[in-house]
Design a protein around this motif. Structure first.
Motif, PDB file in Angstrom:
ATOM      1  N   GLU A   1      -8.047   1.774  -0.393  1.00 16.97           N
ATOM      2  CA  GLU A   1      -6.599   1.708  -0.179  1.00 16.97           C
ATOM      3  C   GLU A   1      -5.923   0.916  -1.288  1.00 16.97           C
ATOM      4  OE1 GLU A   1      -3.610  -0.343   3.070  1.00 16.97           O
ATOM      5  OE2 GLU A   1      -5.456   0.601   3.808  1.00 16.97           O
ATOM      6  N   GLU A   2      -6.496  -0.233  -1.638  1.00 11.71           N
ATOM      7  CA  GLU A   2      -5.919  -1.062  -2.702  1.00 11.71           C
ATOM      8  C   GLU A   2      -5.922  -0.325  -4.038  1.00 11.71           C
ATOM      9  OE1 GLU A   2      -4.316  -3.635  -2.242  1.00 11.71           O
ATOM     10  OE2 GLU A   2      -5.006  -4.512  -0.365  1.00 11.71           O
ATOM     11  N   THR A   3      -6.976   0.442  -4.287  1.00  6.93           N
ATOM     12  CA  THR A   3      -7.062   1.183  -5.547  1.00  6.93           C
ATOM     13  C   THR A   3      -5.977   2.245  -5.628  1.00  6.93           C
ATOM     14  OG1 THR A   3      -9.466   0.829  -5.593  1.00  6.93           O
ATOM     15  CG2 THR A   3      -8.590   2.559  -7.014  1.00  6.93           C
ATOM     16  N   TYR A   4      -5.714   2.913  -4.522  1.00 13.29           N
ATOM     17  CA  TYR A   4      -4.646   3.919  -4.507  1.00 13.29           C
ATOM     18  C   TYR A   4      -3.273   3.267  -4.644  1.00 13.29           C
ATOM     19  CZ  TYR A   4      -7.467   8.045  -3.635  1.00 13.29           C
ATOM     20  OH  TYR A   4      -8.352   9.098  -3.773  1.00 13.29           O
ATOM     21  N   GLU A   5      -3.113   2.073  -4.081  1.00  6.45           N
ATOM     22  CA  GLU A   5      -1.837   1.365  -4.237  1.00  6.45           C
ATOM     23  C   GLU A   5      -1.611   0.992  -5.703  1.00  6.45           C
ATOM     24  OE1 GLU A   5      -1.856  -1.902  -1.506  1.00  6.45           O
ATOM     25  OE2 GLU A   5      -1.610  -0.621   0.255  1.00  6.45           O
TER      26      GLU A   5
END
Length: 267
Positions: free
Chosen positions: A43-47
């Protein structure tokens, strides 16, 4: 040592110290495992990816910190005897440094590689020498299909397997499009075999990704920008409909088209 480098090292040491304290004192942090963090890291990587696409530099800075926190978290867990991993952040960083040096013999050795293509070819050949049985072995199986297609093609090119001219690639795109149309022509009422249609459509997409690569377009980025553009235009359509006391389900396509054309002026 330059003063800024000293500040960077101190900041990294501060993060490691805080991570140690949280792991030892915070009930939530103490409970986490590599498995429990995995979906949060994705999720953090996509953000971070979203922030990069939006060119939002303050948000990029923030998301880089979040991703860095996760990397430090994994290394801290791995350093604990209960994990069975038996490595820590020093091992992680030294490992990647050793790999970078080994895979850049044109910088740290006597190999000549004065173009990007030669560097990529050397990289893939070195990975084979390190034990990889295939140049495609490094493509993660869980990558989104569009990204995976791009990486497969890039790695095949690094091994010398590629088209010579972009015109050849475009001819392949047209060939695949014609095959798809011939079998699944929308103008006929013939029954479509879903499995065969899916296969042929996949071939069309793969060939388009290949052409995008030849003209330096990242297909994942291109599609995501189109997604964002569509979202903005559709939300404008919804907003205008509400302002005029309308609901989309009760409007005709011609009525919606008016707002859609307006939206195109702003996006």
């Amino acid at each position: 040592m330059p003063a800024r480098r000293q500040e960077q090292l101190l900041a990294f040491d501060r993060l490691l110290t805080i991570m140690d304290e949280l792991r030892e004192q915070c009930p939530w942090d103490r409970k986490q495992t590599m498995d429990s963090l995995r979906h949060l890291t994705i999720e953090e990587t996509y953000e971070l990816s979203d922030a990069i696409l939006e060119k939002d530099l303050p948000e990029i800075r923030k998301e880089l910190g979040d991703v860095m926190l996760h990397l430090v978290f994994y290394a801290r867990i791995a350093s604990e005897p209960a994990s069975g991993a038996n490595f820590d952040m020093a091992d992680v960083l030294n490992g990647v440094c050793d790999k970078l040096i080994a895979r850049h013999p044109h910088i740290y050795g006597d190999v000549v590689a004065d173009t990007e293509e030669k560097v990529k070819q050397n990289w893939e050949q070195l990975k084979l020498k390190e034990g990889n049985k295939s140049v495609l072995a490094g493509v993660p199986g869980s990558l989104p299909a569009l990204v995976k297609a791009m990486r497969i093609q890039e790695k095949a090119r690094g091994a010398g397997f590629d088209w010579e001219e972009k015109q050849q690639v475009w001819e392949k795109v047209e060939e695949e499009m014609q095959e798809f149309k011939a079998e699944f022509n929308a103008e006929t009422d013939a029954v479509i075999d879903p499995e065969r249609a899916e296969k042929e459509f996949g071939d069309v997409l793969f060939s388009l990704v290949n052409y995008a690569r030849f003209i330096d377009i990242n297909p994942e980025t291109a599609l995501e920008r189109t997604n964002k553009k569509f979202i903005k235009r559709f939300q404008y359509l919804e907003e205008q409909a509400r302002k005029h006391g309308q609901q989309l389900k009760d409007m005709t396509l011609d009525e919606m088209e008016v707002y859609w054309q307006e939206a195109k002026q702003f996006t």
